[in-house]
Design a protein around this motif. Structure first.
Motif, short mmCIF file in Angstrom:
data_model
loop_
_atom_site.label_atom_id
_atom_site.label_comp_id
_atom_site.label_asym_id
_atom_site.label_seq_id
_atom_site.Cartn_x
_atom_site.Cartn_y
_atom_site.Cartn_z
N TRP A 1 -42.22 -43.00 -37.54
CA TRP A 1 -42.41 -43.42 -38.75
C TRP A 1 -42.24 -43.29 -40.67
CZ3 TRP A 1 -43.45 -48.45 -39.84
CH2 TRP A 1 -44.53 -49.28 -39.02
N TYR A 2 -41.15 -43.41 -40.80
CA TYR A 2 -40.96 -43.61 -41.99
C TYR A 2 -41.76 -43.78 -43.65
CZ TYR A 2 -37.10 -40.40 -39.41
OH TYR A 2 -36.47 -40.11 -38.62
N ARG A 3 -41.82 -42.48 -44.46
CA ARG A 3 -41.82 -43.34 -45.89
C ARG A 3 -40.22 -42.86 -46.98
NH1 ARG A 3 -47.10 -42.28 -47.95
NH2 ARG A 3 -46.45 -40.12 -48.17
N GLN A 4 -40.01 -43.82 -47.91
CA GLN A 4 -38.83 -43.63 -48.24
C GLN A 4 -39.23 -44.00 -49.99
OE1 GLN A 4 -35.37 -46.47 -48.11
NE2 GLN A 4 -33.85 -44.48 -48.91
N ALA A 5 -39.14 -43.31 -50.98
CA ALA A 5 -38.96 -43.51 -51.65
C ALA A 5 -37.92 -44.34 -52.69
CB ALA A 5 -39.05 -42.37 -52.94
N ALA A 6 -38.21 -45.08 -53.99
CA ALA A 6 -37.41 -45.98 -54.64
C ALA A 6 -36.05 -45.22 -54.33
CB ALA A 6 -38.17 -46.61 -56.13
N GLY A 7 -34.66 -45.58 -53.92
CA GLY A 7 -33.55 -45.29 -53.89
C GLY A 7 -33.41 -43.72 -53.22
N ARG A 8 -34.51 -43.22 -52.74
CA ARG A 8 -34.57 -41.74 -52.09
C ARG A 8 -33.94 -41.86 -50.07
NH1 ARG A 8 -34.30 -38.10 -55.71
NH2 ARG A 8 -33.17 -37.39 -54.51
N GLY A 9 -34.42 -40.32 -50.51
CA GLY A 9 -33.92 -40.22 -48.86
C GLY A 9 -35.66 -40.37 -47.66
N LEU A 10 -35.16 -40.33 -47.21
CA LEU A 10 -36.81 -40.11 -46.19
C LEU A 10 -37.71 -39.40 -45.61
CD1 LEU A 10 -33.98 -42.90 -45.76
CD2 LEU A 10 -35.00 -42.87 -43.26
N GLN A 11 -38.59 -39.47 -45.71
CA GLN A 11 -39.44 -38.90 -45.18
C GLN A 11 -40.01 -39.26 -43.93
OE1 GLN A 11 -43.70 -38.42 -47.58
NE2 GLN A 11 -43.15 -36.09 -47.18
N LEU A 12 -39.98 -37.89 -42.80
CA LEU A 12 -40.37 -38.34 -41.67
C LEU A 12 -42.65 -37.79 -41.78
CD1 LEU A 12 -40.15 -38.92 -38.67
CD2 LEU A 12 -39.92 -36.34 -38.44
N LEU A 13 -42.60 -39.80 -41.36
CA LEU A 13 -44.62 -38.94 -41.55
C LEU A 13 -44.89 -38.98 -40.03
CD1 LEU A 13 -45.16 -42.20 -43.74
CD2 LEU A 13 -44.93 -39.94 -44.12
N PHE A 14 -44.75 -39.60 -39.12
CA PHE A 14 -45.17 -38.98 -38.19
C PHE A 14 -44.22 -39.42 -36.87
CE2 PHE A 14 -49.44 -39.48 -39.08
CZ PHE A 14 -49.32 -40.18 -39.49
N TYR A 15 -43.87 -38.74 -35.01
CA TYR A 15 -43.09 -39.14 -34.48
C TYR A 15 -44.45 -39.18 -32.78
CZ TYR A 15 -41.96 -34.46 -33.59
OH TYR A 15 -42.23 -33.00 -32.83
N SER A 16 -43.78 -39.94 -32.16
CA SER A 16 -44.49 -39.90 -31.37
C SER A 16 -43.74 -40.16 -29.80
CB SER A 16 -44.92 -40.61 -30.97
OG SER A 16 -45.15 -41.11 -29.39
N VAL A 17 -43.22 -39.02 -29.42
CA VAL A 17 -42.72 -38.68 -27.18
C VAL A 17 -43.12 -39.61 -26.77
CG1 VAL A 17 -41.06 -37.18 -28.45
CG2 VAL A 17 -43.06 -36.83 -27.18
N GLY A 18 -44.15 -40.72 -26.54
CA GLY A 18 -44.57 -41.24 -25.54
C GLY A 18 -46.11 -41.99 -25.88
N ILE A 19 -46.45 -42.67 -24.75
CA ILE A 19 -48.28 -43.14 -25.08
C ILE A 19 -48.88 -41.92 -24.88
CG2 ILE A 19 -49.44 -44.64 -24.31
CD1 ILE A 19 -47.38 -45.80 -22.73
N GLY A 20 -49.76 -42.45 -26.65
CA GLY A 20 -51.12 -41.45 -27.27
C GLY A 20 -50.27 -40.43 -27.60
#
Lengths: 112, 113
Positions: free
Chosen positions: B35-54
């Motif tokens: 999951w990433y969030r992007q502010a208006a017209g800018r780069g992406l900020q990584l919020l969460f990542y998952s390598v498997g269930i749970g």
């Protein structure tokens, strides 16, 4: 401090002109990717460069990875309105290279 | 071929309301999900990542949480939205032979009023 600095932040040029945008860092990377993002959509991968000094061409786009693998450039020849978008460079990181860190982005506008 | 879906495409929510954004991937198994969030017209900020269930890794302290109840499903949630949660949220997956590249969904535009 940003890991990846992209320049220029904004670029607006006439159709048919050439341009180069840059992605710079003080760190060394095993690979670097370029993405293009159009408004309201997700980024789309353009290319991955792996070897220092590597040059890859994608039609009118030429990507180069710096010899020291710290920086990269994207050159567009004879820009067209369809090249308009946000160009993002990204590098892998984290344990097992699971994460991508994105640069600050260059917003390119090609004027017809 | 693989596809990634996100919904809703746009969302307008009042401050203090809950949030649930969903992302699903088809055509691959055991992907890494992001999951990433992007502010208006800018780069992406990584919020969460998952390598498997749970399995969820959080990148930045925030008002949001993530869950992965199934192999190809990734959910971004909040109990009470803040104005600062507004932005463009992107889900991505990585895996298989394309082990370096990430493939992004169409995104969700969230406006908190």
């Amino acid at each position: 401090t940003q890991l990846l600095e992209q320049s220029p932040q904004f670029l607006s040029i006439q159709e048919g002109e050439n341009l180069t945008v840059y992605c710079n860092s003080s760190s060394v990377f095993s690979s670097l990717q370029w993405y293009r993002q159009e408004p309201g959509e997700g980024p789309v991968l353009l290319v991955t460069v792996v070897t220092g000094g590597e040059v890859k061409k994608l039609k009118r786009l030429t990507f180069q990875f710096g010899d020291a693998r710290k920086d990269s450039s994207l050159h567009i020849t004879a820009a067209q309105p369809g090249d308009t978008g946000l160009y993002l460079c990204a590098v892998q990181g984290g344990f097992g290279n699971e994460k991508l860190t994105f640069g600050t982005g260059t917003r390119l506008t090609i004027i017809p | 071929s693989q596809t990634i879906h996100q919904w809703p495409a746009t969302l307008v929510q009042p401050v203090g309301s809950p949030l649930s954004l969903e992302c699903t991937v088809e055509g691959t198994s055991n992907p890494n999900l992001y999951w990433y969030r992007q502010a208006a017209g800018r780069g992406l900020q990584l919020l969460f990542y998952s390598v498997g269930i749970g399995q969820i890794s959080s990148e930045v302290p925030q008002n949001l949480s993530a869950s992965r109840p199934q192999d190809r499903q990734f959910i971004l949630s909040s109990k009470k939205l803040l104005l600062s949660d507004s932005g463009f949220y992107l889900c991505a997956w990585k895996g298989g032979r394309a082990w370096r590249e990430q493939f992004f969904g169409p995104g969700t535009r969230l406006t908190v009023l």
